[in-house]
Design an enzyme around this catalytic site. Sequence first.
Site, PDB file in Angstrom:
ATOM      1  CE  LYS A  33      -0.902   1.139   3.965  1.00  0.00           C
ATOM      2  NZ  LYS A  33      -1.310   1.789   5.270  1.00  0.00           N
ATOM      3  CB  THR A  34       3.433   2.409   2.032  1.00  0.00           C
ATOM      4  OG1 THR A  34       2.711   1.922   3.369  1.00  0.00           O
ATOM      5  CG2 THR A  34       4.304   3.955   2.451  1.00  0.00           C
ATOM      6  CG  ASP A 217      -1.584   5.614   4.405  1.00  0.00           C
ATOM      7  OD1 ASP A 217      -2.150   4.481   3.978  1.00  0.00           O
ATOM      8  OD2 ASP A 217      -0.587   5.649   5.330  1.00  0.00           O
ATOM      9  CD  GLU A 218      -3.594   2.548   7.609  1.00  0.00           C
ATOM     10  OE1 GLU A 218      -4.506   2.048   7.626  1.00  0.00           O
ATOM     11  OE2 GLU A 218      -2.536   2.320   8.144  1.00  0.00           O
ATOM     12  CD  GLN A 248      -4.882  -4.056   7.615  1.00  0.00           C
ATOM     13  OE1 GLN A 248      -4.303  -3.749   8.645  1.00  0.00           O
ATOM     14  NE2 GLN A 248      -4.652  -4.111   6.408  1.00  0.00           N
ATOM     15  NE  ARG A 630      -0.820  -6.468  11.020  1.00  0.00           N
ATOM     16  CZ  ARG A 630      -0.791  -5.796   9.799  1.00  0.00           C
ATOM     17  NH1 ARG A 630       0.235  -5.073   9.775  1.00  0.00           N
ATOM     18  NH2 ARG A 630      -1.943  -5.881   9.041  1.00  0.00           N
TER      19      ARG A 630
END
Length: 762
Positions: A33-34, A217-218, A248, A630
Amino acid sequence: MQNLLHNLNPEQLAAVTLPAQPALILAGAGSGKTRVLTTRIAWLIQTGQVSPGGILAVTFTNKAAKEMMTRLSAMMPINTRGMWIGTFHGLCNRLLRAHYRDAALPQTFQILDSQDQLSMIKRLLKANNIDDEKYPARNLMYFINGAKDQGLRAHDVEAFDDYNRKMVELYEIYDQQCQREGVVDFAELLLRTYELLSRNQPLREHYQARFKHILVDEFQDTNNLQYNWLKLMAGTQGAVFAVGDDDQSIYAFRGANVGNMSAFEREYKVENLIKLEQNYRSHGHILDTANTLIANNTKRLGKNLHTDAGHGEQVRIYESTSDLQEAQWIIEETKSLIAEGGTRSEIAVLYRSNAQSRVIEHALFSAGIPYRVYGGQRFFERAEVKHAIAYLQLMDNLHNDSAFLRVVNFPTRGIGARSLEQLQDAAKQYGISLYAAVPYVAGKAGSSLGAFVKMIEGARFESQHLPLPEMVQVVLDASGLITHYQNEREGADRVENLEQLVSAATLFVSEEGFGHDAPALLGPKSEQMVGPAITTLDGVEVLDADAPLPAVMSPLSAFLSHASLEAGDNQAQAGQDALQLMTVHSAKGLEFDAVFITGLEEGLFPHENSQKEEGGVEEERRLMYVAITRAKRRLYISFSQTRMLHGQTRYNMKSRFFDEMPEESLKWLSPKVQQQQHHSYAHPKAAWEDALGAGSNKIAQAITKVDIGWRIGESVAHAKFGEGVIVNIEGSGGSARAHINFGRHGMKLLDLSIAKLDKVPG
DNA sequence: TAGTGCGGTGTTTTT
DNA sequence: CACCGCACTA
């Protein structure tokens, strides 16, 4: 350019090179994503579609913003100046500093962190003689923040009963008090900016025209105000590139609205919806576990992660008799992981709530395994640092009553409750700040208060031409803080932290591009400070695209904002190779070779409070999904039959989430405990001593209850409620009743001679 | 005014 | 268990 785009998978490439239109990227955990976000920015600039000044990139945390900056500068030769990359709050702060007059704020307005906000509310309740039993400060704070997060001022809130009418009234008083003191809370930063832009058409149009591309973002974590803020920035034509993952979304409890994702899709008629489902992080069994679990949620946009990495190892499940034993097991597993060549910092221990960390920490400490706990108190939140900051705040803004009250009698100067009462009365009478009210207090109280004011003024005079770090030093000395902690027995660490504050100021000044000798305080000509960065366009003052911080803020104001907006690292020894302990919430965005998810018990995970809330269990499930994803290579999940919580032992059932994970991906470990437990049916006493530690009252209880055929901690099955655990037994013989925890069906009190219960073998 | 002891309370958290 | 706020005493 070749470099920039090569190595992207087809979906990533498609996302990065989308045209300048609204786009929604559903980016699964570990899907890059980043990378997509930063590569898109670089691509837009390198292909000449936009200049750096046309980019607005918004994140939630400073860490994410920094990460984006770092990756961008590694990607592109050009500097990142002129790009607006930051948190919602950081960007709003910058806008409000530049347009403080239009926003009706003093030039040196200050930012309240949550602590400050809460103490301000407590003060307000007291001053207005409000029964804080009926109106707890915390509730009022949630009420106010909740309203602001919806974009509502007090007069916009509809109250249907007396209770809420009172809350609204207090909200109004709170806002007035903030305005008088020249302080804004976190939500206010956003709301004030939102109002500024929505009321001021030329200003709004200017920024809308400037920011050709807005990247978020997010996105699943945005609240309604943040979403509306974005809409205002983007206008109707804006190219908003929103990246998020509905699976998430774990911050609904603080106002995040996943619904913003579908609202955005609908309102902006998003044609470019791209799913990133290729996972580059976890092995197959781990991913399957996450996918299967999250499939139990009903409200999803729909997404299934896949990997090329192969199945890898199964997920290891462990049942312990007690939380102590769970911790012991973590240590053993950790040791063998290390022995196999693992790195401590690549191992994370996750838990649902902070209270769980103590037992684990204790065990790690005894075993001599270095560990680092995240989410502890951070640098700018430490009491001594907050005190020093409050002195600085007071010197920058004498009307900040919160700062005044924090330090007026610290270190103690004989100014007690009586004196402050007089002062507060005077302040209220004249409608002025506490600082300004000092001359109106007579007598002994007046003279000690006068001495305090003299001290502040002396320090101000002394530091008026000094650069920030030297000013901080002056304050530390003049306030008596350093001396105070030097004389305190355990004060060495605190003195050190205060000295670190000077270093932090030095670092800040150089990083933000303030001249080394720039005076920290606003000088007499300070009104002109904003001059060079402001351009007048058709009569509208706007902030230059690449105006650096020094153009809009004095070093002191900037540093104080920084202290509020970036609480700093938490103290734990960074850099050292240590085991990573944190809540599941704070693990979001991170990844580790090996992960332990602990305390998978009904009532804990999913948390008991989540049952009552609409959609609460689904949020807990997403939380578990975050936890699972994670892990890169190895995942452990554990639960315990007994657990110490709030000083008493709780008996919980294993989490319902075990029933929602794929059996073929799980490997149930059969530890020694299990044998001991079976053994315990013959010798209950030994087992209970084992589980609880000798001397516990519970042991005696457990044993005496054997005569009625049931004992505390035993698993039972009920026709209607399913499986449960006996938590307590009252009475004896034929009249004995048991409190049984049926997990999702809650706690029941059943008459043991009536209820039909079956034993469930351990 | 300043320091000690009792009782009530208790998710998750970034800004 | 641990923290906080309050009431009480020196």
